[in-house]
Scaffold this active site. Sequence first.
Site, mmCIF file in Angstrom:
data_model
loop_
_atom_site.group_PDB
_atom_site.id
_atom_site.type_symbol
_atom_site.label_atom_id
_atom_site.label_comp_id
_atom_site.label_asym_id
_atom_site.label_seq_id
_atom_site.Cartn_x
_atom_site.Cartn_y
_atom_site.Cartn_z
ATOM 1 N N ARG A 36 -3.547 7.268 -3.722
ATOM 2 C CA ARG A 36 -2.250 7.657 -4.267
ATOM 3 C C ARG A 36 -2.342 8.629 -5.431
ATOM 4 O O ARG A 36 -1.562 9.574 -5.518
ATOM 5 C CB ARG A 36 -1.524 6.405 -4.749
ATOM 6 C CG ARG A 36 -1.175 5.518 -3.602
ATOM 7 C CD ARG A 36 -0.590 4.224 -4.054
ATOM 8 N NE ARG A 36 -0.048 3.549 -2.882
ATOM 9 C CZ ARG A 36 0.526 2.363 -2.910
ATOM 10 N NH1 ARG A 36 0.639 1.714 -4.041
ATOM 11 N NH2 ARG A 36 1.001 1.824 -1.820
ATOM 12 N N HIS A 55 5.398 3.812 -9.978
ATOM 13 C CA HIS A 55 5.546 2.809 -8.942
ATOM 14 C C HIS A 55 4.951 1.469 -9.327
ATOM 15 O O HIS A 55 5.506 0.423 -9.028
ATOM 16 C CB HIS A 55 4.854 3.345 -7.693
ATOM 17 C CG HIS A 55 4.746 2.365 -6.590
ATOM 18 N ND1 HIS A 55 5.843 1.745 -6.075
ATOM 19 C CD2 HIS A 55 3.693 1.897 -5.917
ATOM 20 C CE1 HIS A 55 5.453 0.927 -5.113
ATOM 21 N NE2 HIS A 55 4.160 0.977 -5.005
ATOM 22 N N GLY A 104 4.445 -15.531 -8.786
ATOM 23 C CA GLY A 104 5.106 -16.690 -9.384
ATOM 24 C C GLY A 104 5.527 -17.721 -8.355
ATOM 25 O O GLY A 104 5.269 -18.918 -8.516
#
Lengths: 229, 637, 251
Positions: free
Chosen positions: B330, B401, B45
């Site tokens: 991960r 996460h 943003g």
Amino acid sequence: MAGYLSSSIGRKQIVAVTGLFLTLFLIMHLSGNFLIYKGPDAYNAYAEFLEHLGTIKILARVGLIVFFLTHITFTALLVIDNRKARGAQGYAVSNSVGKRSLATRLMPYTGTLVLAYLLFHLCDYTLADHESVRSLVNGQNLGLYGLVYNSFKNPLRVAFYVLGMIGIGLHLVHAVQSIVQTFGFNHPRYTPLVKKISFVVGVGVAVGFASIPFYMHFCTMSACSLGGY
Amino acid sequence: MNLDSKIPSGPIGEKWTKHKFDMKLVNPANRRKFEVIVVGTGLAGASAAASLGEMGYNVKAFCFQDSPRRAHSIAAQGGINAAKNYANDGDSIYRLFYDTVKGGDFRAREANVHRLAEVSVNIIDQCVAQGVPFAREYGGLLDNRSFGGAQVSRTFYAKGQTGQQLLLGAYSAMMKEVAKGSVTLFTRREMMEVVIIDGHARGIVTRNLVTGEIESHTADAVLLATGGYGNVFYLSTNAKGSNVTAAWRAHKKGAAFANPCFTQIHPTCIPVHGDYQSKLTLMSESLRNDGRVWVPRTNGDSRRPELIPESERDYYLENKYASFGNLVPRDIASRNAKIVCDDGRGVGSTGLAVYLDFKDSINRLGKQAIEERYGNLFEMYERITGEDPYATPMQIYPAIHYTMGGLWVDYNLMSTIPGLHVLGEANFSDHGANRLGASALMQGLADGYFVVPYTLGHYLATTKLEKVSTDHPEFKKVEGDVRSRINQLLSIKGGRTVDDFHRQLGLLMWDKCGMSRSEAGLKEALAKIPEIRDEFWKNVNVLGGNDEFNQALEKAGRVADFLEFAELFAQDALHRNESCGGHFREESQTPEGEALRDDSNYCYVAAWEFNGVGKAGILHKENLEFENVHLTQRSYK
Amino acid sequence: MSKSINLTLKVWRQKNSKTKGQFETYAANGIDTDCSFLEMLDVVNERLTVEGKDPIAFDHDCREGICGMCGAVVNGQAHGPQRKTTLCQLHMRQFSDGDTIVIEPYRSRALPVLKDLAVDRSAFDRIIQSGGYVSVKTGQAPDAHAILVGKEYADLAMDAAQCIGCAACVASCPNASAMLFVSAKISHLALLPQGNPERETRVQEMVAQMDKEGFGNCSNEYECEAACPKGISVSNIARMNREFLSASRKK
């Protein structure tokens, strides 16, 4: 320049630079005062020398007054700002986490004390008549030396002068290192040294000046004068 | 609903260049006539607001925090990838592209990923020019490190605070535009609804979180950069304020939601301590560069870790995945931690933790080297747990996460609502079913600095938009909807707190839709979620009123949206009967227990159309084609 | 090992910036010492809500010590008694059973209280707007390796850039001065070649904005450094003083 003088940092630096000159003045003043230990002749000759500097004396006095007033005025401006900045509602519990030394905390008080002391001191010696009855020792006119000698027989005056010197000493312990920081010098290796120097200057000036009232209070004319009167 | 991905034709390496030329431009003098709303001031943003402001658009930026600098991008620790090949170890744009597609387990759009890899190099240049203090070598050049899922060193970092430094860079770039007047900043504002007029996104309605005022803002285009929805699990590494509200509100107005079940579980987080726990703390994955993961070989071995001899330790990642070892992606690291803990070999007070041991690295490199690399992380660990990781191994466990799923966008980052663009974690586009480490920062900044400034211009140049004002009946209607929903929340005055419901939802989601998902579990979740939601709307207790600073009301609105969104999440997880990336379905695994992808049935993006609260969403499929990186089962052995 | 402790909280309650506030006392019993300070407040708020009392408002977001949104003065210390620790990272093992904890908002004219412990820190944003950036537009950047930065300077810049903008420095300063915050940004950019072209206007504009916001002056008391959860050094203030003096000499 107007921007500089109205900015927080600019004002602080004005306080620092005037403080620096006042500190240097104090050190010179102290070294002159030490002549008192040489006896009335040396001391009075020094006083005489200063009296007759003429234009230089006027310039020095005007300079000192300007520095002193600037120092006080700008400090007052900063203090007013700081009070306002803190806001109307204070903390219920205030608990320093940091490294504020006693000297740092007491700055506004020692500053005020020094001001009070100074006004007294000016009337007491600087502006007083150096050849009046107050200068008579054993019937002999010893000039400024005599004036100092006589006046410090009063323990209250000694106490007040010592108190004033404690004020100046504490003020300097914070001030000297503060001047260095305010002009933008901070180094992991040298800043601790600067703080030590600051401490030594503060304590040195205080002890040096305070030694004189003590000395004058306890000595008798025959024992302590080297001039042979 | 029409899912036109608008992927440009041509060879993969030329698509973006060609597209940039093909797109229509807005004349610089005309740009200030266009109002653009940016919701969210994280990496995506803030970088978009700054770039669009610089170009001359009239930008309004919104965040719910007290300052744009608080956005949760700030918490990213490890680093940002870029195909600079400064390490001379064989990296290239193509390799970053290849690694990201493969790491995403072939559920991302090739064209988007390639563009991401292309602009990655510009991001580093831009950030350095802004004064981001990346780590440097003694010669003054930038330092790189390696990260999970890659065999090259392409990760740029700033101590363990890379996200913070990148965000402060983007924030300061945006503040420069605020000072110039091209960006207007609205802090402590929550986006309550997007306003659609004549089929186009034409503004938003916000709530001022200090005064409670309901405010309308018009625009020619709306950009959502509102982050992920990890907090549907209640406990996650996300900030407490992170929420799905903006994305979900847009979804309810017609934006398709893609792959909501693709969530990433981060393998190196500090384990859960107790019921009062409000969030989980991540320890950067970069720790796996020097830490070795292990558990005791025998079940229930309760000796202190220092007392367990080498021969009785199971370095399970190194043993199982010889070539990647502790640096496996991960999802694999996380699932293996779960496997050993389910096996009864977990450590710590709950048995839900594994060791991450730095002893060997400290012996090899010295304590000082480790301190330089991870000092702040070690300090943080010690503050939270009270244990010294230099002396005793860290305990870690996976936690939610990042969310790869998000609002569906085409190649131009536009959702299925014309004019509504979605950037960063809030969209679904680049990470497929699993995101590689140090890629989130890259994607957020790529979208904001280098993609949307081009594609937004194309939309504005090719779309005829009438002027609208906040007096338009649609704005009035939406404001009314927002007010009545708030009043409803305030009038329930039931017996349970908002957090209590959130915690209940989170536990259910973690159990049934967490690291391992099964048909039975997901069906159970689908039955249970509406029950919790119904009770919420009957029994939640939100004190105070609307016209004040009311944090309980803020939370209630967000949790109400999570309670609707969770159902779509579970529905998506149930429909995708394959294991891929972060989505592991127990029904779909190899005999060795590895994830088994099903390309013949599920090689698509699942984009869901809203069909009413409590009703199953309508599935639309965007088929994925892999013309460059060929579909293979991932192997990190 | 975790244990359970009983506490008495004295918390500043203030409905909004226009009303006067006062302290209220709450019992916080059965608090697990593994809780963070904010989790302890969560527990208290849950109980207050069930009792129908307005929960305590406090700002927070990341709860991992990096966003800078949390902060209050706990027993007279910004972010509480543990050094280099934000309030969200402060854990209750720092307190003992039976303790009374006084919790107040940051107090400064430039940071007005919005409600209870939440304050308005938008002054910090305005200071950054006044010059806390490098004027480079997207796309203008040269190759990253075209700018060399010695490791020593890069590391010093990083140390300054770590500031999280939490305003603990203002809260703990006897003069409510924001100089540590402002100097951290000025130092960060002055230490890097990228920040060099604008260094003089930057320091002048940022200091002017800081003064305009109504923050106090630095009297070199160094409370800010001690309270800073990121350990930002007062040497940054010295650098800002130097930068300011040198910029003022020229202009």
